[in-house]
Design a protein around this motif. Sequence first.
Motif, mmCIF file in Angstrom:
data_model
loop_
_atom_site.group_PDB
_atom_site.id
_atom_site.type_symbol
_atom_site.label_atom_id
_atom_site.label_comp_id
_atom_site.label_asym_id
_atom_site.label_seq_id
_atom_site.Cartn_x
_atom_site.Cartn_y
_atom_site.Cartn_z
ATOM 1 N N MET A 286 24.561 -70.426 11.945
ATOM 2 C CA MET A 286 24.469 -71.396 10.850
ATOM 3 C C MET A 286 23.960 -72.764 11.289
ATOM 4 S SD MET A 286 24.801 -70.217 7.887
ATOM 5 C CE MET A 286 24.766 -71.848 7.134
ATOM 6 N N PRO A 287 24.445 -73.338 12.421
ATOM 7 C CA PRO A 287 23.873 -74.624 12.828
ATOM 8 C C PRO A 287 22.365 -74.537 13.039
ATOM 9 C CG PRO A 287 25.914 -74.219 14.004
ATOM 10 C CD PRO A 287 25.568 -72.942 13.294
ATOM 11 N N ALA A 288 21.896 -73.431 13.624
ATOM 12 C CA ALA A 288 20.458 -73.254 13.842
ATOM 13 C C ALA A 288 19.713 -73.174 12.519
ATOM 14 C CB ALA A 288 20.208 -71.997 14.667
ATOM 15 N N VAL B 224 15.762 -67.704 17.415
ATOM 16 C CA VAL B 224 16.276 -66.422 16.927
ATOM 17 C C VAL B 224 16.269 -66.397 15.400
ATOM 18 C CG1 VAL B 224 18.323 -64.946 16.782
ATOM 19 C CG2 VAL B 224 17.682 -65.984 18.970
ATOM 20 N N VAL B 225 16.732 -67.482 14.796
ATOM 21 C CA VAL B 225 16.775 -67.578 13.338
ATOM 22 C C VAL B 225 15.366 -67.538 12.755
ATOM 23 C CG1 VAL B 225 17.254 -69.176 11.447
ATOM 24 C CG2 VAL B 225 19.012 -68.724 13.153
ATOM 25 N N ARG B 226 14.455 -68.271 13.336
ATOM 26 C CA ARG B 226 13.071 -68.275 12.831
ATOM 27 C C ARG B 226 12.471 -66.872 12.888
ATOM 28 N NH1 ARG B 226 10.418 -72.724 11.530
ATOM 29 N NH2 ARG B 226 11.211 -74.767 12.153
ATOM 30 N N GLU B 227 12.679 -66.180 13.998
ATOM 31 C CA GLU B 227 12.092 -64.855 14.147
ATOM 32 C C GLU B 227 12.762 -63.844 13.228
ATOM 33 O OE1 GLU B 227 11.164 -61.521 17.632
ATOM 34 O OE2 GLU B 227 12.185 -63.405 18.140
ATOM 35 N N ARG B 228 14.075 -63.913 13.123
ATOM 36 C CA ARG B 228 14.810 -62.926 12.320
ATOM 37 C C ARG B 228 14.377 -62.958 10.866
ATOM 38 N NH1 ARG B 228 21.396 -62.527 11.206
ATOM 39 N NH2 ARG B 228 21.271 -60.641 9.898
ATOM 40 N N ARG C 282 21.063 -80.990 18.223
ATOM 41 C CA ARG C 282 20.379 -80.556 19.442
ATOM 42 C C ARG C 282 19.958 -79.096 19.314
ATOM 43 N NH1 ARG C 282 22.374 -77.898 23.654
ATOM 44 N NH2 ARG C 282 24.510 -78.225 22.906
ATOM 45 N N PRO C 283 18.652 -78.795 19.455
ATOM 46 C CA PRO C 283 18.190 -77.406 19.323
ATOM 47 C C PRO C 283 18.777 -76.508 20.405
ATOM 48 C CG PRO C 283 16.358 -78.953 19.170
ATOM 49 C CD PRO C 283 17.538 -79.733 19.650
ATOM 50 N N THR C 284 18.959 -75.237 20.075
ATOM 51 C CA THR C 284 19.423 -74.233 21.025
ATOM 52 C C THR C 284 18.536 -73.001 20.904
ATOM 53 O OG1 THR C 284 20.948 -73.110 19.501
ATOM 54 C CG2 THR C 284 21.796 -75.058 20.647
ATOM 55 N N GLU C 285 18.806 -71.998 21.735
ATOM 56 C CA GLU C 285 18.046 -70.756 21.668
ATOM 57 C C GLU C 285 18.188 -70.081 20.313
ATOM 58 O OE1 GLU C 285 19.336 -68.333 24.881
ATOM 59 O OE2 GLU C 285 18.456 -69.611 26.442
ATOM 60 N N ALA D 199 25.270 -83.215 9.785
ATOM 61 C CA ALA D 199 25.608 -83.242 11.203
ATOM 62 C C ALA D 199 24.501 -82.622 12.052
ATOM 63 C CB ALA D 199 26.919 -82.517 11.445
ATOM 64 N N CYS D 200 23.719 -81.722 11.449
ATOM 65 C CA CYS D 200 22.606 -81.079 12.150
ATOM 66 C C CYS D 200 21.294 -81.830 11.976
ATOM 67 C CB CYS D 200 22.451 -79.639 11.660
ATOM 68 S SG CYS D 200 23.832 -78.567 12.103
#
Length: 391
Positions: free
Chosen positions: A277-279, A187-191, A180-183, A305-306
């Motif tokens: 890490m899950p993101a 954040v990870v994509r932008e960072r 399930r995606p989260t905020e 699991a992700c």
Amino acid sequence: MRPLRIAILTHSVNPRGGVAHCLSLAEALCAMGHEAVVHAPDTTGEGFFRDARCPTISVAAKPIDGTTADLVRTRINDYLRHFGSPAACDFDVFHCHDGIGGNALATLKHRRLIPGFVRTVHHLDHFDDPSIAEWQDRAVREATRLLCVSRVWADWIGDEFGAEAEIVGNGVDLDAFQDRPTEADAVVRERWGLGAGPIVLGIGGLEERKNTAGTIEAFARLRETHPGAQLVLAGGASLLDHTPYRARCLATLDALGLATGPGKPVVVTGPVPNDQMPALYRVADMLAFPSWREGFGLCVLEAMACGTSAIVSRLPPFTEYLEPGDALFVDPARPRDIAGAMASTLVPEIRAALRAAGFKRAAAHSWRACAERHLDAYASCASLRPEPIHA
């Protein structure tokens, strides 16, 4: 079984598979009514890389700037200082997961401060330095009970040491690692400047046994047909010196014309915060993990699991706990083979099948089941402790 006090020793507070294993194992044991306390040398005093639902102890550790042998010797002595009194050794069971803790516990056993200890072997390395090689062997020979996370290493111990090791396996935290995606995904994509992709994720930094160079060469082939592809090489915190191999990988990137940095074709992140890490798994289109040598490969279950497809070596331990449809198996010596698997994970039908199989495989590996497989070894070691004398 009565509740036990268990001291679990690992080699550092950094995000490595063995350290993550110790924390999750202790959490499962605590949920079962035991008191499992994870110990690790900590030069900063900042504690483990993530918050834990179990007691932890940061063992005071001296900073060291020397050879790997100097570092190992110092960390063994850090542990010996910490457990230097009977009060500090007030545990029913001592359980180490590496040669540093194993040598400290072997010395404590000879000093008669503890009666014995359990040792989990995740994997063993080859060392040219005779001191390090001897420390590694001693931590296996001196153990009262031996455990392994995979059959390949249990068989290796039987061949090399003539000793029997029980297989306890591994687990995955399905509460933390979900599809399930989260905020945090944004954040990870932008960072790291991650675009439309496809995104290839490698775990373990730039390390020879992780076959990072092979992954890089395969990725370069993928970019011939997918010019927007990005390779994220995450992690890499290690006590060992990987400088020569890291230099080789960087030279390979340069020769292939692959720029590095956020937003570039290759992103080398270093250790990633645990809550991200899950993101990172979720935003990746695939996990490329064609390792030469692993104890188990915990990140494979985490990726599954992700909902992320996994590419693994056609070698044990992967062939032990994964079925042919769970992941794409490759020859780690053939970058062309790895590149072909990368391309295959982008085919919608294959992607969907791997995703479904991965969810099922991850769900079959619970930390509670893993913890239960430790109880017999714990009971046998706890029985060696003399009963307290009550007035």
